[in-house]
Design an enzyme around this catalytic site. Structure first.
Site, PDB file in Angstrom:
ATOM      1  N   LYS A 122      -4.896   3.370   2.420  1.00  0.00           N
ATOM      2  CA  LYS A 122      -4.625   1.961   2.166  1.00  0.00           C
ATOM      3  C   LYS A 122      -3.754   1.792   0.921  1.00  0.00           C
ATOM      4  CE  LYS A 122      -6.293   0.257   5.649  1.00  0.00           C
ATOM      5  NZ  LYS A 122      -5.730   1.463   6.235  1.00  0.00           N
TER       6      LYS A 122
ATOM      7  N   HIS B  54     -10.358  23.389  -5.828  1.00  0.00           N
ATOM      8  CA  HIS B  54      -9.472  24.343  -5.166  1.00  0.00           C
ATOM      9  C   HIS B  54      -8.031  23.849  -5.160  1.00  0.00           C
ATOM     10  CE1 HIS B  54     -12.882  26.760  -3.798  1.00  0.00           C
ATOM     11  NE2 HIS B  54     -13.497  25.595  -3.591  1.00  0.00           N
TER      12      HIS B  54
ATOM     13  N   ASN C 292      12.263  -1.262  23.938  1.00  0.00           N
ATOM     14  CA  ASN C 292      11.315  -0.566  23.069  1.00  0.00           C
ATOM     15  C   ASN C 292      11.120   0.841  23.626  1.00  0.00           C
ATOM     16  OD1 ASN C 292      10.978  -2.967  21.725  1.00  0.00           O
ATOM     17  ND2 ASN C 292       8.925  -3.371  22.488  1.00  0.00           N
ATOM     18  N   GLY C 293      10.949   1.821  22.745  1.00  0.00           N
ATOM     19  CA  GLY C 293      10.723   3.193  23.205  1.00  0.00           C
ATOM     20  C   GLY C 293      11.845   4.106  22.765  1.00  0.00           C
TER      21      GLY C 293
ATOM     22  N   CYS D  95       8.758  -2.431  17.117  1.00  0.00           N
ATOM     23  CA  CYS D  95       9.697  -3.179  17.950  1.00  0.00           C
ATOM     24  C   CYS D  95       8.948  -4.280  18.706  1.00  0.00           C
ATOM     25  CB  CYS D  95      10.430  -2.293  18.932  1.00  0.00           C
ATOM     26  SG  CYS D  95      11.461  -1.018  18.199  1.00  0.00           S
TER      27      CYS D  95
ATOM     28  N   ARG E 107       4.478  -6.254  13.847  1.00  0.00           N
ATOM     29  CA  ARG E 107       4.619  -4.938  14.461  1.00  0.00           C
ATOM     30  C   ARG E 107       5.537  -4.025  13.663  1.00  0.00           C
ATOM     31  NH1 ARG E 107       2.975  -4.777  19.917  1.00  0.00           N
ATOM     32  NH2 ARG E 107       4.467  -3.140  20.366  1.00  0.00           N
TER      33      ARG E 107
ATOM     34  N   GLU F   3      -0.041   3.178   1.619  1.00  0.00           N
ATOM     35  CA  GLU F   3       0.788   2.530   2.626  1.00  0.00           C
ATOM     36  C   GLU F   3       1.229   1.131   2.226  1.00  0.00           C
ATOM     37  OE1 GLU F   3      -1.062   2.161   6.484  1.00  0.00           O
ATOM     38  OE2 GLU F   3      -2.960   1.502   5.648  1.00  0.00           O
TER      39      GLU F   3
ATOM     40  N   LYS G 296       2.916  -1.732  13.149  1.00  0.00           N
ATOM     41  CA  LYS G 296       1.526  -1.956  13.522  1.00  0.00           C
ATOM     42  C   LYS G 296       1.126  -1.141  14.734  1.00  0.00           C
ATOM     43  CE  LYS G 296      -2.478  -3.894  13.209  1.00  0.00           C
ATOM     44  NZ  LYS G 296      -3.360  -3.477  12.105  1.00  0.00           N
TER      45      LYS G 296
ATOM     46  N   GLU H  47      -9.480   7.158   3.884  1.00  0.00           N
ATOM     47  CA  GLU H  47      -9.052   5.814   4.272  1.00  0.00           C
ATOM     48  C   GLU H  47      -8.663   4.993   3.045  1.00  0.00           C
ATOM     49  OE1 GLU H  47      -8.258   2.357   6.536  1.00  0.00           O
ATOM     50  OE2 GLU H  47      -8.168   4.510   6.899  1.00  0.00           O
TER      51      GLU H  47
ATOM     52  N   TRP I   4      12.744  -1.612  15.297  1.00  0.00           N
ATOM     53  CA  TRP I   4      12.299  -0.646  14.275  1.00  0.00           C
ATOM     54  C   TRP I   4      13.147   0.602  14.482  1.00  0.00           C
ATOM     55  CZ3 TRP I   4       9.733   4.179  14.036  1.00  0.00           C
ATOM     56  CH2 TRP I   4       9.098   4.477  12.824  1.00  0.00           C
TER      57      TRP I   4
END
Length: 617
Positions: free
Chosen positions: A494, A513, A100-101, A2, A27, A497, A612, A490, A74
């Site tokens: 990447k 395993h 926002n929130g 947002c 964002r 996402e 973000k 990581e 968002w």
């Protein structure tokens, strides 16, 4: 996650709001809108989708005025539709709010308001705020000169949750009232009888570098003449004016097709900036200005807890290996989102390190506060100067990596690992667990990193060709051992996402395993295998994959050909100190994920459903 922008002054507000919202696109959002005060009424234009849709609507239905508020949403409560987009307006059309929130007691408040005759037009939690403010006005309160402030304050006293809000009203014109609790807000202090408000400095940097970051519990009134900040129990308070130290060019693509590619290629420079003035090569040590005065507390440290989410959690895992290896301090890495809810035990002489690119990550911030409440010393590793985490921790270190716009973190991740390495050297030398000669070895390796990353970036075309080979994969497995197990996590993050290919990272030995059952010719396996202390072990894991028909892409050291017979493809990286190898391994994997995503036609900078700065839990 947002975005809020507001302006009051003498210029036409709509172009400024749209410009600010575009600066906040990184964002993450799924709808956008503006509310402008025009001839004594509030004119709202909002649209689901990207800001381009909102711009098209404003061309058909323009609005004019010199102050207003804007928002990118968002979705949390209700799907991304026109009716759920912000701003939200009171039933009588006199009040508009952007938020926002999350309002945690929104359902309870909505039910009470409906019982009192209020009608709702959206599915959002935010709309209850508009009705609460309206109800305060209608109850007869708020008739003084400070009426909008008092109405907002009275409404917020009924709210549970987090918010960054901006409110305008025709009943109390020529002002914007803002408030913050758990969601970032700042005031942009400009000349020429104009003032800005935003959730991120990127929205106002084109107009002013002077910003005032609000603290939790702050409320502020924004007018053409400036601003006032106050708290309910204290009255007016002073907040420091901070100077934004990055340029407008950092929030523009500068000729690159995507911010992500720009930020990947910036890494030689961002690593230099992260280390600038901090390396003491001859002494085998570092100097970190943010830790001045902390030596005695650091010497007493008996345990370290690293808090982070996503990519920051991965950098924390690398930090754990470093700190235990060289500083000999027991270290745990915690998902911040789990830490505060499982009644964690924080012993005396515990040091927590909170890692967050934005400095506003809600889970990390709350976990840090929980640790602090239990008596821990708190440090922060943050990229955004003036954000909440560095303001609330006892000390910390800034990354100085510049604005990172792409949702998928690249340059912030490598700078986080470098800061953790410098912290480790500092602690190891301070506590006597790291010799001068070994410290000198690490510092020299740190100094070489920018040039080594630059060498890797020269191989982009080679990596792009590999992306063409693997772009149609449906799944991928990333394997690493030791320091490079977090690099495998990581790398997998990447890929999934930004390209939406399912990918998982594993410690290479754990493949046996469970995940080994998935391996066939359709399952590419990326193995990070530099020539390090566990090289022989991971070589065996590669052979196990090949024995089952898997396709292997190896990230290996320059000059090492021992694994070539077992690899379908190889990416070669320079040799470095073992602890720093995840940095060099991550860069080609960033490029690999980027080019696969581009080839698949994905929105690289704004992956679906992601944001973000995650400022809600």
């Amino acid at each position: 996650m947002c975005g809020i922008v507001g302006y009051i002054g003498e210029q036409q507000v709509t172009p400024l709001l749209i410009q600010g919202l575009k600066r906040l696109e990184y964002r993450g959002y799924d709808s956008a809108g503006v509310a402008v005060l025009q001839n004594g009424s509030i004119q709202v234009r909002k649209e689901a989708g990207k800001i381009k849709e909102l711009e098209d609507l404003l061309e058909k239905e323009p609005v004019e005025g010199v102050y207003g508020i804007g928002h990118t949403r968002w979705a949390t409560h209700g799907p991304p539709t026109d009716r759920n987009a912000h701003p939200h307006v009171s039933e009588n059309g006199d009040i508009a709010v952007v938020h926002n929130g999350i309002i945690e007691n929104a359902d309870v408040l909505r039910k009470r308001l409906q019982e009192r005759g209020h009608s709702f037009s959206s599915d959002t939690d935010t709309e209850v705020l508009v009705h609460l403010i309206e109800e305060v006005y209608d109850s007869g309160e708020g008739r003084s000169r400070e009426s909008l402030e008092r109405a907002v304050e009275a409404a917020l006293q009924q709210v549970e949750g987090t918010y960054g809000i901006a409110v305008v009203s025709t009943r109390d014109p020529n002002k914007i009232v803002v408030a913050r609790l758990g969601s970032p807000l700042l005031i942009g202090v400009a000349d020429h009888n104009e003032t800005f408000v935003a959730s991120d400095a990127a929205a106002v940097i084109a107009h002013t570098r002077d910003v005032v970051y609000l603290d939790d519990g702050d409320m502020a009134t924004i007018t053409r003449e400036g601003y006032t900040v106050h708290r309910t129990t204290q009255g007016p308070v002073k907040r420091e004016v901070s100077r934004v130290d990055w340029d407008l060019g950092e929030v523009e693509r500068g000729g690159y097709p995507h911010f992500m590619l720009k930020e990947i290629t910036e890494q030689p420079n961002t690593l230099r900036e992260t280390m600038r003035g901090r390396l003491l090569e001859e002494e085998g040590n570092v100097q970190l200005g943010g830790l001045i005065g902390m030596d005695e507390e650091l010497k007493r440290t008996e345990r370290i807890i690293i808090l982070g989410c996503g990519t920051s959690w991965h950098s924390g895992l690398i930090g754990e290996y470093m700190l235990e290896d060289m500083a000999r301090i027991p270290t745990d890495v915690e998902y911040a989102s789990e830490f505060r809810y499982r009644r964690p035990v924080v012993e005396p002489n515990t040091l927590t390190i909170s890692i967050s690119q934005s400095g506003e990550t809600a889970d990390t911030l709350h976990a840090m506060r929980e640790a602090k409440q239990q008596g821990a010393t708190t440090l922060g590793i943050v990229n955004t100067v003036g954000s909440t985490i560095p303001r609330e921790t006892d000390a910390g270190v800034y990354l100085h990596a510049g604005a990172e716009i792409g949702v998928a973190s690249t340059k912030a991740f490598t700078s986080q690992v470098v800061v953790l390495a410098m912290m480790t050297v500092h602690l190891g030398r301070l506590r006597g667990t790291l010799s001068e000669s070994r410290g000198r070895e690490i510092v020299r390796a740190l100094r070489q990193l920018p040039e080594q990353v630059a060498e890797i970036l020269k191989r982009e075309e080679e990596i792009k060709k590999l992306a063409e080979v693997y772009k149609d994969s449906r799944n991928a497995l990333y394997l690493g051992r030791g320091y490079n197990f977090p690099a495998a996590l990581e790398g997998a993050l990447k890929l999934k996402e930004i390209s939406y290919i399912h990918a998982e990272g594993y410690p290479a030995a754990e493949m046996k395993h469970g995940p080994i059952a998935l391996i066939d010719k359709e399952m590419p396996v990326v193995v990070i295998a530099p020539r390090d202390s566990v090289y022989d072990k991971i070589r065996s894991n590669v052979e196990e994959v090949k024995a089952r028909g898997g396709a292997v892409l190896g990230v290996v050291s320059e000059g090492d050909t021992e694994l070539d017979q077992h690899l379908d493809h190889a990416i070669r990286i320079p040799r470095t100190h073992e602890a720093l190898s995840p940095i060099l391994a991550s860069v080609p994997l960033q490029l690999f994920a980027y080019h696969i995503a581009v080839l698949r036609g994905c929105n690289v900078d704004q992956p679906r459903n992601l944001a973000k700065s995650v400022t809600v839990e």
